[in-house]
Every structure is written in structure tokens, then in C-alpha cells.
Scaffold this motif. Sequence first.
Motif, PDB file in Angstrom:
ATOM      1  N   ARG A   1      27.205  28.992  66.219  1.00 45.76           N
ATOM      2  CA  ARG A   1      27.925  27.878  66.837  1.00 45.76           C
ATOM      3  C   ARG A   1      29.242  27.694  66.111  1.00 45.76           C
ATOM      4  O   ARG A   1      29.284  27.664  64.881  1.00 45.76           O
ATOM      5  CB  ARG A   1      27.070  26.624  66.737  1.00 45.76           C
ATOM      6  CG  ARG A   1      27.614  25.482  67.520  1.00 45.76           C
ATOM      7  CD  ARG A   1      26.660  24.336  67.487  1.00 45.76           C
ATOM      8  NE  ARG A   1      27.224  23.251  68.256  1.00 45.76           N
ATOM      9  CZ  ARG A   1      26.525  22.316  68.829  1.00 45.76           C
ATOM     10  NH1 ARG A   1      25.228  22.338  68.728  1.00 45.76           N
ATOM     11  NH2 ARG A   1      27.104  21.364  69.507  1.00 45.76           N
ATOM     12  N   SER A   2      30.318  27.553  66.846  1.00 43.81           N
ATOM     13  CA  SER A   2      31.630  27.423  66.219  1.00 43.81           C
ATOM     14  C   SER A   2      31.762  26.059  65.547  1.00 43.81           C
ATOM     15  O   SER A   2      31.056  25.107  65.865  1.00 43.81           O
ATOM     16  CB  SER A   2      32.739  27.600  67.263  1.00 43.81           C
ATOM     17  OG  SER A   2      32.727  26.509  68.154  1.00 43.81           O
TER      18      SER A   2
ATOM     19  N   PRO B   1      32.233  16.665  68.539  1.00 44.05           N
ATOM     20  CA  PRO B   1      31.415  15.511  68.930  1.00 44.05           C
ATOM     21  C   PRO B   1      31.270  14.468  67.816  1.00 44.05           C
ATOM     22  O   PRO B   1      31.285  13.265  68.089  1.00 44.05           O
ATOM     23  CB  PRO B   1      30.056  16.121  69.280  1.00 44.05           C
ATOM     24  CG  PRO B   1      30.343  17.535  69.607  1.00 44.05           C
ATOM     25  CD  PRO B   1      31.491  17.934  68.749  1.00 44.05           C
TER      26      PRO B   1
ATOM     27  N   ALA C   1      34.243  24.047  65.794  1.00 38.68           N
ATOM     28  CA  ALA C   1      34.778  23.051  66.725  1.00 38.68           C
ATOM     29  C   ALA C   1      33.657  22.400  67.532  1.00 38.68           C
ATOM     30  O   ALA C   1      33.653  21.183  67.720  1.00 38.68           O
ATOM     31  CB  ALA C   1      35.791  23.700  67.658  1.00 38.68           C
ATOM     32  N   ARG C   2      32.687  23.182  67.982  1.00 35.61           N
ATOM     33  CA  ARG C   2      31.581  22.615  68.751  1.00 35.61           C
ATOM     34  C   ARG C   2      30.700  21.728  67.891  1.00 35.61           C
ATOM     35  O   ARG C   2      29.974  20.883  68.399  1.00 35.61           O
ATOM     36  CB  ARG C   2      30.753  23.732  69.366  1.00 35.61           C
ATOM     37  CG  ARG C   2      31.475  24.415  70.508  1.00 35.61           C
ATOM     38  CD  ARG C   2      30.636  25.456  71.165  1.00 35.61           C
ATOM     39  NE  ARG C   2      29.424  24.879  71.704  1.00 35.61           N
ATOM     40  CZ  ARG C   2      28.399  25.596  72.129  1.00 35.61           C
ATOM     41  NH1 ARG C   2      28.441  26.907  72.075  1.00 35.61           N
ATOM     42  NH2 ARG C   2      27.327  25.016  72.607  1.00 35.61           N
ATOM     43  N   THR C   3      30.750  21.902  66.582  1.00 37.49           N
ATOM     44  CA  THR C   3      29.963  21.061  65.696  1.00 37.49           C
ATOM     45  C   THR C   3      30.705  19.775  65.355  1.00 37.49           C
ATOM     46  O   THR C   3      30.132  18.685  65.395  1.00 37.49           O
ATOM     47  CB  THR C   3      29.639  21.824  64.397  1.00 37.49           C
ATOM     48  OG1 THR C   3      28.935  23.011  64.739  1.00 37.49           O
ATOM     49  CG2 THR C   3      28.792  20.984  63.464  1.00 37.49           C
TER      50      THR C   3
END
Length: 197
Positions: A14-15, A22, A17-19
Motif C-alpha cells: 500500500r502506498s 485519509p 499516500a493511501r495510508t
Amino acid sequence: MTTGSTPPPTAPRRSRARTFIPLAIAAWAVLEIWLLTVVADAAGGFTVLLLLVAGIVLGAAVMKRAGRRAFRNLTETLQQMPGQPGAAAAGQTEPPGSRGNGFLMLGGLLLMIPGVISDVAGLALLVPPVRSSLGRYAERSLERRMRAATPGSLSDAFQQARIHRPDGKVVQGEVIRQDGAQPGSRPDEGPRPPLTP
């Protein structure tokens, strides 16, 4: 069960940014709510309501103005294309203030979002020197990323994208037939010319 078989595929990482995006949005929403309660305690609930309504009205007016400017610039650009009736002479420069509509619309959107931090950021984007410096920075950053992403030409990038398989493996090479026929041709047809990008 055999040993030495291929390992099971691992899930893609998982990148960052996706972590973190949010989490950043949640922290920003909590901070906005807390600041609104602080302002409501200091100035009263009616004042906060007036600030929120004024932000929505001002943001809508800014977005409407920026949208009109963008549409006017698009119309003028289309009218200045060669071959169009009433095309202006070549070499005409852009009128001052014709750039930066994107940041102006973003400022209007930030004003419309309820909150103190978004209102301050939206008001900052209404200042022309801030908009122009952000525009120059964004343009330089985009050019730098484009140069780093495509060391060759644009057709090289499409060729590289085309040879990647869905599982991530890269298959490079070409098919050479020994009988002289083109790949994909039928025996009843003559040779086809090669496809060019």
C-alpha cells in the motif's frame, strides 16, 4: 505437494499516500470542528453562523467569476486559432490576469467549505502574488516530473506501457517467422504492411 514451486503471489504494498491521506483528512476535519467551537465560545454561535454563510456566498461569487474568466479565455483562444474568422494576428500576448483560474476556483471552493483553516487558505489564494507564485511552482514541478517520467519520447512511453503484462512482468522481444509470412496473416492474403505507432 512439491517443494521448490513458485511462491504464492504477495499482495501489492500500500502506498504511503493511501495510508496518510485519509488520516490527514480526518485530522483536518477534527481541527476545523475544534476551531469552530473555539470561535463560537469567543464570539458566539450567531457570529460563527454568519462567518459560514459569508464564506459560502463569497466562495460562490469567486468561483462564478473564475468560471466566467475561464470560459472567456477559452472562447478567445478558439477565435484566435488560424483559419477562424476574426483571428487576431500571430504573436498576440495573453491579457494580464488570464492565468491562474484554477487556483482562483480552488480558493472559492476552500471558502465554501465550512471551517476556519479552509477559509484562511481560500482567502490566501485570492491574493494575486500568492496565486502566481503557486502557479509557477506547480508548473516547474510538473515539468520536472514529466522529464523524469519520460526520458525518451512520448511514443517510447506508450510502447513501454503496452509491453507490460497485468501481473507486472515485462515481456520484450519480437516474433520472427521462419516461413517469411507476417504474424497474423492468412495464407490467402498477401503480406500486410507493418503497423507503426
